[in-house]
Design an enzyme around this catalytic site. Structure first.
Site, PDB file in Angstrom:
ATOM      1  N   MET A  68       0.848  -1.199   0.000  1.00 27.53           N
ATOM      2  CA  MET A  68       0.000   0.000   0.000  1.00 27.53           C
ATOM      3  C   MET A  68       0.885   1.252   0.000  1.00 27.53           C
ATOM      4  O   MET A  68       0.444   2.334   0.409  1.00 27.53           O
ATOM      5  CB  MET A  68      -0.930  -0.011   1.210  1.00 27.53           C
TER       6      MET A  68
ATOM      7  N   HIS B 297       8.907   1.079   3.477  1.00 28.74           N
ATOM      8  CA  HIS B 297      10.005   1.121   4.446  1.00 28.74           C
ATOM      9  C   HIS B 297      10.858  -0.127   4.240  1.00 28.74           C
ATOM     10  O   HIS B 297      10.585  -0.939   3.343  1.00 28.74           O
ATOM     11  CB  HIS B 297       9.458   1.217   5.879  1.00 28.74           C
ATOM     12  N   GLU B 298      11.836  -0.275   5.088  1.00 29.29           N
ATOM     13  CA  GLU B 298      12.813  -1.363   4.928  1.00 29.29           C
ATOM     14  C   GLU B 298      12.120  -2.738   4.937  1.00 29.29           C
ATOM     15  O   GLU B 298      12.602  -3.682   4.308  1.00 29.29           O
ATOM     16  CB  GLU B 298      13.862  -1.235   6.049  1.00 29.29           C
TER      17      GLU B 298
ATOM     18  N   HIS C  13       9.184  -3.517   3.532  1.00 29.00           N
ATOM     19  CA  HIS C  13       8.761  -3.760   2.146  1.00 29.00           C
ATOM     20  C   HIS C  13       9.973  -4.069   1.265  1.00 29.00           C
ATOM     21  O   HIS C  13       9.931  -4.943   0.413  1.00 29.00           O
ATOM     22  CB  HIS C  13       8.089  -2.518   1.544  1.00 29.00           C
TER      23      HIS C  13
ATOM     24  N   GLU D 222       5.846 -11.264   7.274  1.00 27.40           N
ATOM     25  CA  GLU D 222       5.323 -12.051   8.404  1.00 27.40           C
ATOM     26  C   GLU D 222       4.842 -11.160   9.546  1.00 27.40           C
ATOM     27  O   GLU D 222       4.302 -11.659  10.517  1.00 27.40           O
ATOM     28  CB  GLU D 222       6.405 -13.004   8.918  1.00 27.40           C
TER      29      GLU D 222
ATOM     30  N   SER E  48       4.273   1.090   8.238  1.00 25.03           N
ATOM     31  CA  SER E  48       3.991   2.449   7.743  1.00 25.03           C
ATOM     32  C   SER E  48       3.286   3.253   8.833  1.00 25.03           C
ATOM     33  O   SER E  48       3.439   4.480   8.905  1.00 25.03           O
ATOM     34  CB  SER E  48       3.112   2.375   6.492  1.00 25.03           C
TER      35      SER E  48
HETATM   36  O1  PAF Z   1      -0.142  -5.739   3.848  1.00 30.81           O
HETATM   37  C1  PAF Z   1      -0.560  -4.840   3.072  1.00 30.81           C
HETATM   38  O2  PAF Z   1       0.101  -3.820   2.843  1.00 30.81           O
HETATM   39  C2  PAF Z   1      -1.938  -4.970   2.446  1.00 30.81           C
HETATM   40  O3  PAF Z   1      -2.830  -5.575   3.329  1.00 30.81           O
HETATM   41  C3  PAF Z   1      -1.945  -5.697   1.094  1.00 30.81           C
HETATM   42  C4  PAF Z   1      -1.485  -7.139   1.237  1.00 30.81           C
HETATM   43  C5  PAF Z   1      -1.027  -4.954   0.121  1.00 30.81           C
HETATM   44  C6  PAF Z   1      -3.361  -5.715   0.503  1.00 30.81           C
HETATM   45  O4  PAF Z   1      -3.862  -4.444   0.300  1.00 30.81           O
END
Ligand code: PAF
Length: 286
Positions: A34, A38-39, A41, A152, A190
């Site tokens: 979304m 950040h680190e 992701h 996780e 986030s």
């Molecule tokens: O974890 C997230 O950022 C959201 O729930 C996802 C998996 C992108 C779905 O919108």
């Protein structure tokens, strides 16, 4: 360094590019996000790069997973920063659809995963997993990647998505990436941006508490005792605890007594206005 990743906004463009890659025999990974990257992701993008030839990152703040009283309007957004970070990692494609591309006005389909969603975040956010399952099923079908990668930190979400893909025969390998933490243990999120300075200083207690419980249970002891003292410690520090529970790591069955199977400690709590979640594995008994 290569240029900024190509950004597309329509499903048609996504399908054209994926078909081209498939024609070359490329293995494709999708990292759904979304934004406000950040680190945590970025570690998922690195994992994707390691396992696939082409990496697609989707950025879509999914309205269907927010309840009306939640933070959809104020959810952190950082388009320029996200693109810089993704470029540095050599991301191949960014898919950033508008709301209407994902949900036309007469959109009428909703995916509900039962059982796994009964407790934990599913209890206090009853709309959440249906919204996630629906958007992720759409992303899977739009992109048809070989694999998709989720953190996780949202462990229940990871299991729900894996179950949804299996139940609907969507041929995507759903992989989990380990939680990435700040130096003091706070799981990256986030939403950490919402914390005041004073809350930020107290926030690592959530990780300390689940870790202490997991360690204690790996040695000995009754779940309920450790949960009780963990709840008290969090409440003393000003956390409003939503849940603090020990569950089976594979199917999320609640556990009581002592731990005799793969288990994880799960927690969610409000610190001021910010909802924090965390979980850790109970180490195997020696
Ligand atoms: O974890 C997230 O950022 C959201 O729930 C996802 C998996 C992108 C779905 O919108």
């Amino acid at each position: 360094m290569s240029g900024a990743p190509k950004t597309i906004v329509t499903v048609a463009e996504l399908r054209t590019i994926i078909a081209l890659w498939r024609g070359h025999g490329d293995k494709i990974a999708l990292v759904p996000t979304m934004g406000a990257l950040h680190e945590g992701h970025l570690s998922l993008v690195r994992l994707a790069k390691k396992n696939a030839d082409k990496v697609v990152v989707s950025i879509f703040v999914n309205p269907a997973q927010f309840a009306p009283h939640e933070d959809l309007a104020t959810y952190p957004r950082d388009e320029a920063g996200d693109m810089e970070k993704l470029q540095a990692l050599g991301t191949d494609l960014v898919f950033a659809p508008a709301g209407t591309e994902m949900y036309p006005p007469d959109f009428s389909t909703h995916i509900e995963v039962t059982e796994l969603t009964n407790g934990l975040c599913g209890r206090s956010r009853p709309h959440f997993f249906g919204g996630v399952a629906t958007v992720v099923a759409k992303l899977f079908l739009q992109c048809l990647p070989d694999m998709a990668i989720f953190g996780e930190k949202d462990y229940q979400q990871l299991l729900v998505i894996r179950r949804m893909a299996r139940d609907l025969d969507i041929p995507v390998n759903v992989l989990g990436g380990p939680i990435i933490r700040e130096r003091d243990g706070l799981a990256m999120s986030s939403r950490n941006a919402y914390l005041t300075k004073d809350e930020r200083a107290r926030a690592p207690l959530l990780f300390k508490t689940v870790t202490r419980i997991a360690k204690a249970l790996s040695q000995d002891g009754e779940i309920s005792e450790h949960i009780q003292s963990g709840r008290a410690a969090l409440a003393d520090a000003g956390f409003d605890v939503d849940y603090l529970e020990v569950r089976n790591a594979d199917d999320l069955t609640p556990l009581a007594g002592s731990v005799a199977e793969p288990a994880r400690v799960f927690a969610a709590a409000l610190l001021g206005k910010t909802r924090l979640i965390d979980n850790v594995a109970v180490p195997e008994k020696k």
